[in-house]
Design a protein around this motif. Structure first.
Motif, PDB file in Angstrom:
ATOM      1  N   PHE A 229       0.835  -1.210   0.000  1.00 24.56           N
ATOM      2  CA  PHE A 229       0.000   0.000   0.000  1.00 24.56           C
ATOM      3  C   PHE A 229       0.866   1.255   0.000  1.00 24.56           C
ATOM      4  N   ARG A 230       1.919   1.261   0.835  1.00 25.36           N
ATOM      5  CA  ARG A 230       2.764   2.443   0.934  1.00 25.36           C
ATOM      6  C   ARG A 230       3.509   2.692  -0.373  1.00 25.36           C
ATOM      7  N   ARG A 231       3.909   1.635  -1.043  1.00 24.57           N
ATOM      8  CA  ARG A 231       4.582   1.824  -2.333  1.00 24.57           C
ATOM      9  C   ARG A 231       3.634   2.484  -3.333  1.00 24.57           C
ATOM     10  N   THR A 232       2.363   2.111  -3.267  1.00 18.10           N
ATOM     11  CA  THR A 232       1.379   2.726  -4.154  1.00 18.10           C
ATOM     12  C   THR A 232       1.235   4.208  -3.856  1.00 18.10           C
ATOM     13  N   LEU A 233       1.154   4.575  -2.576  1.00 21.28           N
ATOM     14  CA  LEU A 233       1.048   5.987  -2.208  1.00 21.28           C
ATOM     15  C   LEU A 233       2.250   6.780  -2.708  1.00 21.28           C
ATOM     16  N   LEU A 247      -0.322  -1.602 -10.464  1.00 18.41           N
ATOM     17  CA  LEU A 247       0.309  -2.766 -11.095  1.00 18.41           C
ATOM     18  C   LEU A 247       1.743  -2.922 -10.620  1.00 18.41           C
ATOM     19  N   ASP A 248       2.473  -1.819 -10.517  1.00 20.78           N
ATOM     20  CA  ASP A 248       3.871  -1.861 -10.081  1.00 20.78           C
ATOM     21  C   ASP A 248       3.989  -2.347  -8.643  1.00 20.78           C
ATOM     22  N   ALA A 249       2.999  -2.007  -7.808  1.00 26.23           N
ATOM     23  CA  ALA A 249       3.040  -2.413  -6.403  1.00 26.23           C
ATOM     24  C   ALA A 249       2.647  -3.870  -6.197  1.00 26.23           C
ATOM     25  N   GLY A 250       2.038  -4.490  -7.212  1.00 32.82           N
ATOM     26  CA  GLY A 250       1.694  -5.895  -7.097  1.00 32.82           C
ATOM     27  C   GLY A 250       0.222  -6.182  -6.905  1.00 32.82           C
ATOM     28  N   TYR A 251      -0.624  -5.174  -7.068  1.00 37.32           N
ATOM     29  CA  TYR A 251      -2.071  -5.425  -7.003  1.00 37.32           C
ATOM     30  C   TYR A 251      -2.525  -6.037  -8.320  1.00 37.32           C
ATOM     31  N   PHE A 252      -3.267  -7.146  -8.220  1.00 35.72           N
ATOM     32  CA  PHE A 252      -3.701  -7.839  -9.423  1.00 35.72           C
ATOM     33  C   PHE A 252      -5.181  -7.646  -9.723  1.00 35.72           C
ATOM     34  N   ASP A 253      -5.903  -6.973  -8.827  1.00 31.82           N
ATOM     35  CA  ASP A 253      -7.297  -6.641  -9.120  1.00 31.82           C
ATOM     36  C   ASP A 253      -7.696  -5.400  -8.331  1.00 31.82           C
ATOM     37  N   GLN A 254      -8.702  -4.697  -8.826  1.00 29.93           N
ATOM     38  CA  GLN A 254      -9.148  -3.449  -8.215  1.00 29.93           C
ATOM     39  C   GLN A 254      -9.737  -3.667  -6.827  1.00 29.93           C
ATOM     40  N   ALA A 255     -10.442  -4.786  -6.635  1.00 28.50           N
ATOM     41  CA  ALA A 255     -11.086  -5.036  -5.344  1.00 28.50           C
ATOM     42  C   ALA A 255     -10.049  -5.133  -4.227  1.00 28.50           C
ATOM     43  N   PHE A 261      -6.976   0.378   0.535  1.00 31.20           N
ATOM     44  CA  PHE A 261      -7.174   1.812   0.702  1.00 31.20           C
ATOM     45  C   PHE A 261      -8.254   2.092   1.738  1.00 31.20           C
ATOM     46  N   HIS A 262      -9.307   1.313   1.743  1.00 32.95           N
ATOM     47  CA  HIS A 262     -10.366   1.510   2.734  1.00 32.95           C
ATOM     48  C   HIS A 262      -9.829   1.306   4.148  1.00 32.95           C
ATOM     49  N   GLU A 263      -9.003   0.276   4.338  1.00 33.24           N
ATOM     50  CA  GLU A 263      -8.481  -0.036   5.666  1.00 33.24           C
ATOM     51  C   GLU A 263      -7.368   0.904   6.102  1.00 33.24           C
ATOM     52  N   PHE A 264      -6.438   1.192   5.208  1.00 34.20           N
ATOM     53  CA  PHE A 264      -5.240   1.926   5.588  1.00 34.20           C
ATOM     54  C   PHE A 264      -5.320   3.433   5.343  1.00 34.20           C
ATOM     55  N   ALA A 265      -6.224   3.871   4.461  1.00 34.41           N
ATOM     56  CA  ALA A 265      -6.337   5.300   4.162  1.00 34.41           C
ATOM     57  C   ALA A 265      -7.680   5.885   4.554  1.00 34.41           C
ATOM     58  N   GLY A 266      -8.707   5.033   4.680  1.00 34.63           N
ATOM     59  CA  GLY A 266     -10.033   5.546   5.005  1.00 34.63           C
ATOM     60  C   GLY A 266     -10.666   6.286   3.847  1.00 34.63           C
ATOM     61  N   MET A 267     -10.245   5.973   2.613  1.00 28.92           N
ATOM     62  CA  MET A 267     -10.784   6.626   1.425  1.00 28.92           C
ATOM     63  C   MET A 267     -10.513   5.743   0.212  1.00 28.92           C
ATOM     64  N   THR A 268     -11.112   6.080  -0.901  1.00 35.34           N
ATOM     65  CA  THR A 268     -10.877   5.333  -2.133  1.00 35.34           C
ATOM     66  C   THR A 268      -9.573   5.785  -2.778  1.00 35.34           C
ATOM     67  N   PRO A 269      -8.994   4.967  -3.646  1.00 39.85           N
ATOM     68  CA  PRO A 269      -7.796   5.404  -4.374  1.00 39.85           C
ATOM     69  C   PRO A 269      -8.033   6.691  -5.160  1.00 39.85           C
ATOM     70  N   VAL A 273      -6.003  10.335  -4.934  1.00 38.23           N
ATOM     71  CA  VAL A 273      -5.362  10.968  -6.089  1.00 38.23           C
ATOM     72  C   VAL A 273      -5.824  12.415  -6.244  1.00 38.23           C
ATOM     73  N   SER A 274      -7.098  12.682  -5.991  1.00 38.24           N
ATOM     74  CA  SER A 274      -7.637  14.029  -6.198  1.00 38.24           C
ATOM     75  C   SER A 274      -7.412  14.954  -5.011  1.00 38.24           C
ATOM     76  N   ALA A 275      -6.955  14.417  -3.875  1.00 37.71           N
ATOM     77  CA  ALA A 275      -6.797  15.235  -2.666  1.00 37.71           C
ATOM     78  C   ALA A 275      -5.556  16.116  -2.750  1.00 37.71           C
ATOM     79  N   THR A 276      -5.571  17.224  -2.027  1.00 34.26           N
ATOM     80  CA  THR A 276      -4.381  18.052  -1.853  1.00 34.26           C
ATOM     81  C   THR A 276      -3.417  17.330  -0.934  1.00 34.26           C
ATOM     82  N   ARG A 277      -2.131  17.307  -1.315  1.00 37.55           N
ATOM     83  CA  ARG A 277      -1.131  16.617  -0.507  1.00 37.55           C
ATOM     84  C   ARG A 277       0.019  17.558  -0.212  1.00 37.55           C
TER      85      ARG A 277
END
Length: 288
Positions: A229-233, A247-255, A261-269, A273-277
């Protein structure tokens, strides 16, 4: 006192989110124990920051006014101790900065490094922020004062490096099988087979799982998911497209990715992406 024994880097930010200077250093003598040291000095204009699990522990030294935690209901909690340690983070956490200028020094520890520096099993440290003096000893309480008295950031880093070396002088050893498994998970950003790591350790499955949690603060599968998850962020923060980062982080499906993201970020991917960082950080500013 000599200047720090590590290469430093720094950058300054002036933006609608605030103005600050950030320093980092990576002590080569502490490789495998410390990922890096960091030093923040400045002012945040939006006081709250949403942070995400990263697969590490962190010692925080407040060299100015204290930060506070934010409860799930949105209310501000008690101030953090002057010197504190954050346990294994497995969910998004929100912290609140003090009004005006603040100064903080952080020690980012690898999971096995945390076990050695803190000299205690890490089973019960999940999502907790503990007074460092209660975990270690009085020297931890004095560390923030000693850093505050230093004139330069380099001298502060040097003071911390000396303290860490003292802690490691009588540190417990990490089981070789646990150390190997944790290293392999980090090197592969979580994409390693837990069963194979357990077999390589020479430990039975129950003993491997128990010892891994005690000496890293995480269950192996949990740490693997957080590292992926952190690599994706990090990739998204660098401007990669969501599909490429996943894909680079190793996720093979959207679910699978959405569940993390729901568990570790409390939001959708897509919401992330659209949030201010913050610049150079996956953390998100939040208004009270």
């Amino acid at each position: 006192m000599p200047e720090t024994r590590a290469v430093e880097s720094s950058f300054s930010i002036s933006s609608p989110l605030g103005s600050w200077t950030h320093h980092e250093c990576r002590p080569p003598t502490l490789r495998g124990v410390v990922d890096h040291l960091w030093h923040f000095d400045g002012e945040m204009l939006l006081p709250r920051e949403r942070t995400f699990p990263g697969g590490y522990f962190e010692i925080i030294l407040h060299l100015g006014p204290l930060f506070r935690d934010v409860r799930p209901d949105g209310r501000t909690g008690a101030p953090f101790p002057t010197a504190c340690v954050t346990g294994a983070q497995t969910q998004p956490l929100v912290i609140e900065s003090p009004a005006g200028r603040c100064c903080v020094l952080g020690i980012r520890l690898t999971p096995t490094g945390a076990f050695r520096v803190l000299r205690t099993p890490l089973n019960d440290a999940a999502n907790a922020t503990l007074d460092l003096a209660d975990v270690v000893d009085r020297s931890a309480a004095d560390l923030a004062d000693a850093c505050r008295d230093c004139v330069t950031v380099s001298a502060r880093f040097e003071r911390v490096i000396t303290w860490l070396e003292h802690q490691l002088a009588n540190a417990p050893e990490v089981h070789a099988g646990v150390a190997h498994a944790a290293h392999e998970l980090a090197a592969g950003y979580g994409n390693r087979r837990i069963g194979e790591l357990q077999q390589t350790s020479g430990l039975s499955r129950p003993r491997f799982l128990s010892l891994f949690r005690a000496q890293t603060g995480y269950a192996p599968k949990q740490l693997a998911r957080i590292l992926r998850f952190r690599r994706t962020l990090t990739a998204l923060q660098s401007g990669h497209r969501l599909s490429d980062a996943a894909l680079d982080a190793g996720y093979f499906d959207q679910a699978h990715m959405h569940a993390d993201f729901h568990e570790f970020a409390g939001m959708t991917p897509a919401a992330f992406v659209s949030a201010t960082r913050y610049p150079n950080s996956p953390s998100l500013p939040e208004s009270p």
